[in-house]
Write an enzyme that holds these catalytic residues in place. Structure first.
Site, PDB file in Angstrom:
ATOM      1  CB  CYS A 114     -13.053  -1.499  12.221  1.00 50.57           C
ATOM      2  SG  CYS A 114     -12.342  -2.364  10.802  1.00 50.57           S
ATOM      3  CB  CYS A 152      -9.331  -5.219  10.431  1.00 54.34           C
ATOM      4  SG  CYS A 152      -9.113  -3.809   9.337  1.00 54.34           S
ATOM      5  CE1 TYR A 185      10.980   9.330  -2.179  1.00 53.63           C
ATOM      6  CE2 TYR A 185       9.006  10.016  -3.341  1.00 53.63           C
ATOM      7  CZ  TYR A 185       9.607   9.351  -2.297  1.00 53.63           C
ATOM      8  OH  TYR A 185       8.839   8.711  -1.354  1.00 53.63           O
ATOM      9  CB  CYS A 234     -11.136   0.483  15.026  1.00 53.32           C
ATOM     10  SG  CYS A 234      -9.381   0.741  14.794  1.00 53.32           S
ATOM     11  CB  SER A 276      12.587   6.374  -0.536  1.00 54.04           C
ATOM     12  OG  SER A 276      12.564   6.043   0.831  1.00 54.04           O
ATOM     13  NE  ARG A 302       0.033  13.672  -3.838  1.00 55.45           N
ATOM     14  CZ  ARG A 302       0.127  14.591  -2.881  1.00 55.45           C
ATOM     15  NH1 ARG A 302      -0.774  15.543  -2.808  1.00 55.45           N
ATOM     16  NH2 ARG A 302       1.118  14.569  -2.008  1.00 55.45           N
ATOM     17  CG  HIS A 324      10.919  -2.386  23.363  1.00 59.36           C
ATOM     18  ND1 HIS A 324      12.269  -2.149  23.251  1.00 59.36           N
ATOM     19  CD2 HIS A 324      10.780  -3.667  23.756  1.00 59.36           C
ATOM     20  CE1 HIS A 324      12.929  -3.258  23.550  1.00 59.36           C
ATOM     21  NE2 HIS A 324      12.039  -4.190  23.859  1.00 59.36           N
ATOM     22  CB  CYS A 361      -6.486   0.600  11.023  1.00 61.88           C
ATOM     23  SG  CYS A 361      -7.139  -0.168  12.501  1.00 61.88           S
ATOM     24  CG  ASP A 377      15.922  -6.330  24.073  1.00 60.26           C
ATOM     25  OD1 ASP A 377      16.470  -7.421  24.326  1.00 60.26           O
ATOM     26  OD2 ASP A 377      15.479  -5.554  24.936  1.00 60.26           O
TER      27      ASP A 377
END
Lengths: 369, 369
Positions: free
Chosen positions: B342, B347, B60, B339, B67, B52, B167, B133, B319
């Protein structure tokens, strides 16, 4: 009876009121291509319905011989119109009319009763808080078809309430049911209870068409946990998947199995997308998944009560309609947004909408968006 | 430099800053079993990554040779700590440390810099608003592993901000980007613009394990449209699916095709789960899907700006941290909820959490739940 000025159609799936109604209910359900698409549906639909009927009759026998959904819907409607007559005298008197999808009273029954009562202004009010084409969409399509069959296309001016996933009154009432559900656990253990929100699942093909349901259910869950403001862990899962196609997960039943395997001892299951008790709460959540929970070692598996005829929920229903009537708008801005993948030309119609123009610039979308 | 009292780790995926970093970035990404599980991963991961790389390098190259996510993350961190020093003098001075997952600066870089600055109290702050996750979970697991590799398990007392889907500051800033996005359309047509919220998709296997992401993305979308209070139709879709497995839909690209086929002329796409511009916004949404939109007859396809270094978003970041520090809690009540499906024992750990007990009865879960 005095003439009803504003008629409110309470649309819901419905359920068989007696054991004799189970097979006809299933036959209608499996014939509805807007909810289930089967190959050779005219043949396969009745075949599946008849094959499932004995087992489903047995489930209804266990929960008292029929679904209580008509009783609750009537209590909701009655409480709602009493409140509306006080809250909104300018649109009074209000009447309510139950339109179930696969059992009586159906859309035709509601429409005939509205005509008999001299209703002028009609509101189609879905009793599903979150929109899905397979529930609210199918009910509305059927309502318009029924009006056509009865020659009542011009009988009323319509507006509709097609979703209310985060309406403040609904969220307040739901949150109270969760609080009440938690009181079934010892105070010392109450914070350890895992809250398992459960909504009816949908086949992934429906999700991929762009159905709004998962987004809106997610929003309802968030609004409840924000309002609840408790430290309990929570999970959203989806129940009642059937047949060979893949459904939206995680599956409520599988989640229960896995929680048990992991040693979770306290689970409170919360029906987040149903407003009345019916077979999916009384039989599937309480009995079927309850047995699963017991087998996998969940020592305390409880369910929060359904909204049913709680006064706080009746307040919410009245408030949703009052806010809707006050906007003067025929439908939410979302109603006309067809699923990108939809190929059903019937969807998203409104028979004879009241005058307001949805596209009027700058109009806020309103609390029932 | 004066000693930093509170060190805030800004965790994000990251992206290659130059074309030379593309292949190493992809090699790391395809080696991470917490985000992608492949058969024969040690062999197949590098194979896919190398195959790839040329195409991705080309993408890019088109967006400026790398990036911009590091530049934006630094601006966000800088704006955040300046505000925090004012808002929360008792925890000042604050420092920020970038920890990307697959390119430098990585967790090790952040941890070393924190030690050098004499940080006492550390906050792991995910830059993904909604928890998954595969994003926040993977970043946290890597942070703890990196601390282990560096022998810094006891170096700091940790707390963490693992999600902030609704939020108020985040929602306010997101809503402003949508308003700004809409100004790209003629005022007369602005109400007809379909708002297409787009979030990175996840493989259905991750969904079926019980990942919180779709629920939280749904909640973010609802909060934005409620605050926006405009009549525009909207849809939530999911982008960037790759490979042969089935991903959560509806697919953003397919939705765009279908909207075009249906005659929708104006579409505003809104990245709801990314906070900075990177290849998924600049290349995939703007260029790739932009070309698709053009081909299918969408005459005006625009994107709302990313949050990037908007002052309102810097306010929100500060904040979120201020509110978190004020609770004195080591993590949200949701963080420890693994989860159900999982099987990764890594985790949901916290290395050396600050003292407060999450399970303390009656504690509200706080704004960052």
């Amino acid at each position: 009876m005095s003439k009803v000025k504003t008629g409110i159609v309470m649309m819901n799936l419905g359920g068989p009121a007696s054991l004799d109604e189970v097979e006809p209910f299933l036959l209608e359900l499996f014939a509805d291509r807007e909810i289930i698409q089967l190959p050779f549906q005219r043949w396969l639909g009745p075949f599946i319905a008849r094959r499932r009927a004995p087992r489903v009759r047995g489930l209804y026998a266990q929960i008292g011989g029929g679904s209580p959904i008509l009783r609750y819907t009537r209590a909701q409607g009655q409480g709602m119109v009493e409140r509306l007559d006080r809250l909104s005298p300018e649109t009074a008197p209000h009447g309510f009319y139950v339109a179930f999808r696969y059992v009586q009273p159906k859309s035709e029954d509601a429409l005939r009763a509205m005509a008999a009562d001299g209703v002028e202004r009609a509101v189609a009010f879905t009793q599903y808080p979150q929109f899905s084409c397979s529930t609210t969409g199918s009910s509305l399509n059927e309502l318009w078809r029924a009006a056509g069959r009865l020659g009542m296309r011009d009988a009323f001016e319509w507006s509709l309430i097609d979703r209310w996933p985060v309406h403040h009154g609904f969220i307040a009432a739901m949150t109270e049911t969760v609080r009440e559900g938690l009181t079934q656990f010892d105070a010392a253990e109450r914070d350890r209870v895992l809250i398992l929100f459960s909504a009816h699942s949908l086949p992934l093909d429906v999700i991929d068409r762009g159905d709004a349901y998962p987004q809106e259910v997610g929003a309802s869950v968030q609004a409840v946990v924000e309002r609840l403001a408790r430290p309990n862990p929570y999970i959203l899962a989806f129940q009642s998947e059937v047949g060979p196609v893949r459904w939206l997960g995680p599956s409520t039943e599988r989640v229960i199995r896995r929680l048990g395997a992991r040693g979770q001892k306290q689970v409170l299951v919360v029906p987040i997308a149903f407003t009345s008790d019916h077979i999916e709460t009384l039989s599937e959540l309480d009995r079927e998944y309850g047995e699963v929970a017991h087998r996998v070692g969940i020592t305390q598996y409880k369910r929060s009560p359904a909204l049913n005829d709680r006064p706080q929920f009746l307040d919410a229903l009245a408030d949703i309609v009052r806010e809707h009537l006050a906007t003067g708008r025929p439908y939410s801005s979302q109603y006309r947004t067809r699923c990108p993948g939809c190929e059903n030309p019937q969807c998203r119609q409104v028979l004879k909408p009241i005058g307001a123009d949805l596209r009027a610039p700058g109009q806020p979308a309103g609390a029932t968006r």
